[in-house]
Design an enzyme around this catalytic site. Structure first.
Site, PDB file in Angstrom:
ATOM      1  N   ASP A 151       0.860  -1.180   0.000  1.00 31.36           N
ATOM      2  CA  ASP A 151       0.000   0.000   0.000  1.00 31.36           C
ATOM      3  C   ASP A 151       0.900   1.234   0.000  1.00 31.36           C
ATOM      4  O   ASP A 151       1.714   1.413   0.907  1.00 31.36           O
ATOM      5  CB  ASP A 151      -0.899  -0.024   1.243  1.00 31.36           C
TER       6      ASP A 151
ATOM      7  N   ASP B 162      -2.827   2.338  -6.129  1.00 30.89           N
ATOM      8  CA  ASP B 162      -1.714   2.379  -5.180  1.00 30.89           C
ATOM      9  C   ASP B 162      -1.641   1.191  -4.220  1.00 30.89           C
ATOM     10  O   ASP B 162      -0.874   1.238  -3.248  1.00 30.89           O
ATOM     11  CB  ASP B 162      -1.771   3.671  -4.366  1.00 30.89           C
ATOM     12  N   GLU B 163      -2.398   0.144  -4.479  1.00 31.97           N
ATOM     13  CA  GLU B 163      -2.271  -1.022  -3.598  1.00 31.97           C
ATOM     14  C   GLU B 163      -2.613  -2.300  -4.347  1.00 31.97           C
ATOM     15  O   GLU B 163      -3.368  -2.304  -5.318  1.00 31.97           O
ATOM     16  CB  GLU B 163      -3.141  -0.886  -2.344  1.00 31.97           C
TER      17      GLU B 163
END
Length: 365
Positions: free
Chosen positions: A12, A107-108
């Protein structure tokens, strides 16, 4: 035969949108940055820097409230093209190490590294390497959670933010979940948390004390998930959104290298790691590609392909020597070398078991 212990990593990025803005605009570093709407608009906070979070600001908060909490905050409209460009780099890094990657957002993502031979199969060291590569190639910080299932890996990635790396081992799973506040459980939203609290369920231990019948009565189809997760059980696979097409490794040098012998030595070391990963994942490769990035940041690739024979490690040194000779390495300084294997085919595929190649081909890309 003992079942393979799964090794799952959840990555993350820390304050992703805001961190990209602080990276691209150095004058914003160390300041409370809010990405989203403007203070006087009806917009909401899409992301905020850790400096802004100190004022109690968080994602999805109305921008008007964020402004009241921190009038000195800097409000920036989102630049999704910039975030997508960085996300692409990050996800390519994931594929260097994982057999399966399941993106959750820009983003993860979840990564399955159960079959990876990198760092002797240590998921913790693989997570460290991923964090290192992300920082080296994007100047951004990521947090990682490592465990034996998706639920615990995701929880772990949030434990030591920012720049965290938290590991929950199989023997620690149940004890960890027992003390976990129920509101921290993935899949338990505000409404479900209130409902559970009314039933006396405030921690994982409380949830584990409830029978399957009782949970079904109150939570219907979600009951089985809650029953299993309270015991550290989560068999959900990491579901890739694409088929692996290649596997590679790169090395960036601290200073530019002109020595071709040294470059070949490093390429052979990278090849060893690539083919160990191929073997662990039961793949054979049809194409070998060498990547060279010169001191002026210009990149070139040189490839070798076989139409029938699937390339094996003993053949590689001669191939690498030939490919490197077709670059300007030695004449120009080199800042990065890389090798990738593509045209992947499972070792269990009968089509892979061919006789001698009838055509060998060098490609200049």
């Amino acid at each position: 035969m003992t079942p393979l212990q799964r090794k799952i990593i959840h990555i993350d990025m820390d304050a992703f949108f805001a961190s990209v803005e602080q990276r691209d605009q150095p004058e914003l570093q160390g300041k409370p940055v809010i990405v989203g709407g403007q203070p006087n608009s009806r917009g909401v906070v899409a992301a905020c820097s850790y400096e802004a979070r100190q004022f109690g600001i968080h994602s999805a908060m109305p921008c008007s409230r964020a402004y009241r909490l921190c009038p000195q905050a800097i409000f920036i409209p989102p630049r999704f093209d910039a975030y997508k460009a960085v996300s692409k780099i990050i996800h390519e890094i994931f594929w260097r190490y994982a057999t399966d990657v399941e993106p959750l957002s820009l983003d993860e993502a979840y990564l399955d590294v159960s079959h990876s031979s990198e760092y002797k199969g240590s998921a913790t060291r693989i997570a460290e390497a991923i964090k290192h590569d992300i920082k080296a190639e994007t100047q951004l910080i990521a947090s990682a959670g490592v465990s034996y299932n998706k639920f615990l890996a995701k929880i772990a990635s949030d434990m030591d933010k920012p720049d965290g790396l938290y590991v929950i081992r199989p023997e620690q799973g149940e004890a960890f979940i027992a003390t976990l506040p129920i509101g921290s459980f993935y899949g338990v939203g505000p409404a479900t948390e209130i409902k559970m609290n009314k039933l006396g369920i405030k921690t994982g231990r409380d949830l584990r004390s409830k029978s399957s019948v009782e949970l079904t009565k109150h939570f219907g189809k979600s009951a089985e998930y809650f029953f299993q997760i309270a015991r550290g059980i989560d068999h959900r696979p990491v579901r890739s959104t694409r088929i692996r097409k290649s596997l590679g490794k790169e090395k960036t040098f601290k200073t530019d290298v002109y020595d071709k012998t040294l470059l070949l030595e490093k390429l052979n070391q990278l090849a060893q790691k690539v083919f160990e990963n191929l073997a662990a994942q039961q793949f054979m490769a049809k194409t070998i590609t060498v990547k060279i990035k010169y001191a002026n940041f210009k990149s070139v690739t040189r490839s070798y392909s076989s139409t029938k024979i699937f390339i094996q490690l003993p053949e590689i040194p001669n191939i690498l020597t030939e490919l490197l000779s077709r670059t300007d390495a030695g004449q120009q300084g080199v800042r990065l070398v890389g090798i990738s294997a593509s045209g992947l085919q499972s070792m269990n595929d009968k089509k892979a078991k061919n006789g001698p190649a009838d055509q060998l081909e060098f490609n200049l890309n």
